[in-house]
Write a protein that holds these residues in place. Structure first.
Motif, short mmCIF file in Angstrom:
data_model
loop_
_atom_site.label_atom_id
_atom_site.label_comp_id
_atom_site.label_asym_id
_atom_site.label_seq_id
_atom_site.Cartn_x
_atom_site.Cartn_y
_atom_site.Cartn_z
N UNK A 1 0.86 -1.37 -0.04
CA UNK A 1 0.00 -0.32 0.02
C UNK A 1 1.06 1.36 0.09
N UNK A 2 0.36 2.50 -0.20
CA UNK A 2 1.01 3.84 -0.12
C UNK A 2 2.12 3.84 1.14
N UNK A 3 1.65 3.34 2.09
CA UNK A 3 2.54 3.55 3.39
C UNK A 3 3.79 2.60 3.32
N UNK B 1 5.93 4.31 0.29
CA UNK B 1 6.85 5.29 0.97
C UNK B 1 8.09 4.65 1.71
N UNK C 1 -5.74 11.45 -6.07
CA UNK C 1 -5.35 11.44 -4.56
C UNK C 1 -4.15 10.69 -4.49
N UNK C 2 -4.02 9.51 -5.05
CA UNK C 2 -2.91 8.82 -4.82
C UNK C 2 -1.62 9.42 -5.67
N UNK D 1 -1.49 12.53 -5.78
CA UNK D 1 -0.94 13.80 -5.16
C UNK D 1 -0.08 13.36 -3.92
N UNK D 2 -0.61 12.21 -3.46
CA UNK D 2 0.49 11.54 -2.22
C UNK D 2 1.53 11.18 -2.91
N UNK E 1 3.56 12.51 -5.55
CA UNK E 1 4.10 13.72 -5.65
C UNK E 1 4.43 14.31 -4.43
N UNK E 2 3.66 14.52 -3.50
CA UNK E 2 4.01 15.29 -2.16
C UNK E 2 5.35 14.32 -1.55
N UNK E 3 5.29 13.03 -1.52
CA UNK E 3 6.65 12.28 -1.32
C UNK E 3 7.77 12.60 -1.99
N UNK F 1 -2.20 18.62 -1.12
CA UNK F 1 -1.66 17.41 -1.29
C UNK F 1 -1.58 16.59 0.20
N UNK G 1 -4.85 14.80 0.56
CA UNK G 1 -4.81 13.63 -0.28
C UNK G 1 -3.95 12.51 0.13
N UNK G 2 -2.98 13.17 0.81
CA UNK G 2 -1.99 12.09 1.17
C UNK G 2 -2.76 11.22 2.39
N UNK H 1 -5.30 8.76 1.39
CA UNK H 1 -4.73 7.84 0.60
C UNK H 1 -3.99 6.92 1.53
N UNK H 2 -3.33 7.60 2.33
CA UNK H 2 -2.54 6.55 3.39
C UNK H 2 -3.67 5.57 4.23
N UNK I 1 -4.94 3.37 1.18
CA UNK I 1 -3.92 2.12 0.94
C UNK I 1 -3.84 2.04 -0.66
#
Lengths: 333, 333, 333, 333
Positions: A7-9, A12, A60-61, A63-64, A66-68, B301, B304-305, B308-309, B312
């Motif tokens: 997953x996103x977490x 990252x 949204x994904x 965005x997250x 690119x934020x990272x 951002x 949205x992060x 999405x966190x 997932x």
């Protein structure tokens, strides 16, 4: 750079681990980061685009992500950040709300601008034009399309262009055209060294070896006073048939040598002066007289009609001397 | 319309004589004038362009000519005026100051806007994109390039686009793409009915006969609510091999019929509703929830992060259904 | 060369007068005639083609014209004769009997071969491939299409190819590809020096200045042992914007210099030997072992299956080294 | 169809297992096999080509693979076998011995012809033209290139062509052109239903939905009397964005419907008779008089010059009526 997690977490976290190594390597070698970016096109979630996806979750994904990526770029002292709209376009207009997608793309970039400030990241933002492939048509199709978009959505002060030869030719332009268009708008920020094959219609991502091409590129860059941001990056690939490690060396050395020769050629042409002088003289009718008045805003249709009724016909045109100029360039190749 | 005289004065006089006849014919037949224009590309004086010539005299001559053309268009109650930049570009960038030429083009159009007001002419101004031929590259190369130019030089409120299929395909776009780009910018003003040959690289100026093409054109025009200015003009040519007078009738009747069928098909597709509904539903994730928040500017951002966190991974993507939609269109052909 | 008269007889008479002058000039200057040709495309009678016209009279007129051109070429001691099928194709297949037209073209060329013998003219016949423009599609579209036609109609022993860079690229090939295809068929007879613009889709007929291009051309010509017939002719044009007499000098000198440099570069690359050696070694598996057997015709599917069942998998492939080779070429530019 | 094993023997065994199932399914459903083929391009061993590889072992492996594929096709009562030269070409001519590679390709096909006889397989052999992608240039680039190759190497009696629209357009031809060229050579054997996107430069492998296209295809096929071998196969793909199983149904049904409509349209046009009659009449000057003499071989340059000197100028040309004919087609769409 880092594998996707479950997953996103986790993704990252994977990235953080790699960034740690990169940072150490930067300190060890002194190599700096030209720019950072995020891959918003390879994973199937981006099948319909990232910021321009019909699926708001995908925005949204992205965005997250690119934020990272901005945080990581900042941490690595990156000098810029590139938005590469690999799937920001459409496969068929039949299913596409083009206006709504472009509004979303603008919203996304404004969020990035906002977050950049919050983060204190002072690197330059770039957008890299590309007309097509993998999609049928991408919104950032060429320099003019990007500039139009940036102007329409009040982003023109926040992003410059990162131009690539192969993307230029896929859009039907020479690289020099794209460079001149960007430079005229004060928006030429960086270049991507890849070149392509003018007879093939896909992104061949080849290493540049034509010194005509690199000399043209350097002529425009020197004319605008050199880069104040950006530089020349290679994300060219060796051909599928060049699969040995040594091919990577041949390719990068050859590409870099081609740019070095291009720079020397362009510098010599500028030192010689004939090319610059020719162009200056060609427009000399604009420096004074009726041309000077027009440029100063002191003549309108009425005055110009009066001027021409009196004169009857225009002062003789001069040859554009294309062949002479092509020969002149050849003196330096 | 009228032969060139020995100087501008005589040329204008020749034009006045022809205009008199046109006016009488208008009264006799009730036929109205869609738009006027001036030929700023055929005479050798325009070899290096008109408003973008390196020769300031040529700019002055072009200004006088457009002034006269505006007066004539006004006199004939024309509903608009088209700027067609037939030579506003370059043959080689080696001899070209692109920025200075574009500044001049903008100055020219501002003069036209000013003179229009003085004249009291209320017709719409149009610019017609075309990428190349006869030059290597023209500044008005496609809809996006024109819009970018109009925005940069504060002309966006004064000109709309007059789009032609063949110019779209020469620029590497579908006509539908150009229409959607122009419509999204509220700048779709009129269309030029000519079509081309997608496998040939020059302006074949053919009469349209594909009902797929005309249906696509009409779908976009109906979607934007129909034209409020402009219309559909033919400056298509019969082929060099179609040299008998009757060929002109076959060509115009066939072209007009193709547009009539396209309009009927597009109207039927819209009445049917499935296409519109499909697209609407495809973007429904933007109507509320996280998509709604983004569109209302209520998420950045960070939010949205966080979203999405927690989630997932994105909600499942749906197929774009290109094949289904192509079949749907075929139901109406 | 000579103006058309009121009928064929007068046209021939006009030509005779000009030929007389040419002959005297040849004697005075020592300049020889590389090849002769006839213009079978400019006059409106050729609107539907010459030898491939749907109008049999047009075929007859073209025959008479080529007969005269052959006589004149013979009289001027021309070393060859070029057939340039400027309109031997179609604008639309809807009205075209392609097979019948190609049969006629073959009949025409056989008549030319017969008449050449009668005349005692011993120069080489050439056909010049060109894919399109002015027509939608020409029968002599590229080297392979010409060779196929010549083989089908038993003309392969009578005509060689005269290749032009711009015609190659309009057909989607590199000039080098066309040269290699022709040379492999022992049919590379002469070259037309004109080059084009790979981003434009019409015959720009430019003077060659890229030394990469001329070096590639010379590499193939040297590899086949040089020309035994033909040579390098210029029918390139200065650009419409290069209208002063001196432009003709710049253009011809620049083009000729580019070919001279190309020849020197190609000779140096051959003397260096690495390129030739690389290619030779790359195919060395064909010089003996299983490859040698195949080339000698001593193995069929059965033997090869047995060989591979025993071996299981192929000997390792080696990199194609494209980047290395491109760098190698650059050493000589 | 079957996974690669650890060596050729195991791979063949895997294939045998799958073939057994296919055979049972054929018996169960009555579905027949149009043609068989072998994949000689996806595995890395084919990186430099199969029959045209610089590595003789690769030729041997390909030979073994085609031998097996022929046996399997024969066992499944296939009606033909297609050679698709997916990598039979080059990435750069710098490292390529074009003539030697083409000799090898011819040797390969002759082995296949020999083995076919030994096997007693009586199906038709086909070659499928494709100009490029994945390679820079393939030897089977279009119908004319294939025919030229087949003639040069005495293979013309053994292979027909399997034509695909998208391969035609990638080569710069219309599908109708390729069909007419193949039919004129009595070599049109089968068609591949895939179509492409004329504005994109890669093999998009789309399902056909334009009834203009399918009607044109059927016009040529009906004109040649229908297929005596082959048929219409789909190896089109749904778009990457059409990833649900139902998309496969939409796509195949839509494609098949388009061909069914094309057949009906073409049949109606032929029944109507005006198109056929127009073309017949257009060439009527060749049915008797001077045209008849030429077609019968009873006139040479001398007779034709005499004829034309007497006549002075050609009988009037008639319009090609392209616009009329395009309208006529539209009556049936």
């Amino acid at each position: 750079m880092a594998p996707e997690g479950k997953d996103l977490r986790e993704t990252n976290k994977n990235l953080d681990a790699v960034v740690q190594v990169l940072k150490e390597e930067q300190q060890r070698t002194g190599i700096k980061l030209l720019w950072g970016t995020a891959c918003l096109f390879a994973h199937p979630r981006y099948v319909h685009g990232a910021a321009t996806s019909c699926n708001a979750d995908v925005f949204a994904y992205a965005a997250a992500q690119v934020k990272k990526a901005l945080e990581v770029t900042h941490e690595l002292n990156g000098e810029g950040y590139v938005f590469w709209g690999g799937r920001e376009g459409y496969s068929t207009l039949l299913n596409t709300n083009l206006k709504r997608e472009m509004d979303h793309l603008a919203a996304f970039l404004h969020m990035a601008v906002d977050y950049k400030k919050k983060l204190g990241f002072e690197g330059q933002f770039y957008i890299e034009p590309k007309p097509k492939e993998p999609t049928k048509h991408q919104y950032d199709s060429d320099a003019a399309a990007c500039l139009n978009f940036l102007r329409e959505y009040d982003l023109i002060d926040h992003l410059k262009l990162n131009l690539e030869t192969n993307h230029a030719t896929l859009a039907g332009h020479t690289m020099q055209h794209e460079l001149e268009v960007a430079a005229a708008a004060n928006a030429l920020g960086s270049i991507d060294a890849n070149t392509g094959d003018e007879l093939l219609g896909w992104d061949t991502d080849q290493f540049p070896t034509s010194v005509y091409l690199t000399a043209q590129i350097m002529l425009t860059i020197l004319k605008m006073g050199g880069f104040t941001t950006g530089g020349t990056n290679f994300d060219a690939k060796v051909r599928r048939e060049s699969f040995e490690p040594i091919d990577l060396f041949y390719a990068h050395i050859g590409g870099m040598d081609a740019f070095a020769r291009g720079l020397k050629i362009a510098a010599a042409i500028r030192k010689d002066g004939r090319l610059t002088e020719f162009v200056k003289k060609r427009y000399s009718s604009w420096d004074s007289g009726i041309g000077g008045k027009i440029e100063k805003g002191k003549a309108g249709f009425k005055e110009l009609e009066a001027y021409m009724l009196k004169k009857g016909e225009v002062a003789a045109n001069l040859s554009g001397r294309q062949e002479f100029l092509e020969n002149l360039i050849n003196e330096f190749i």
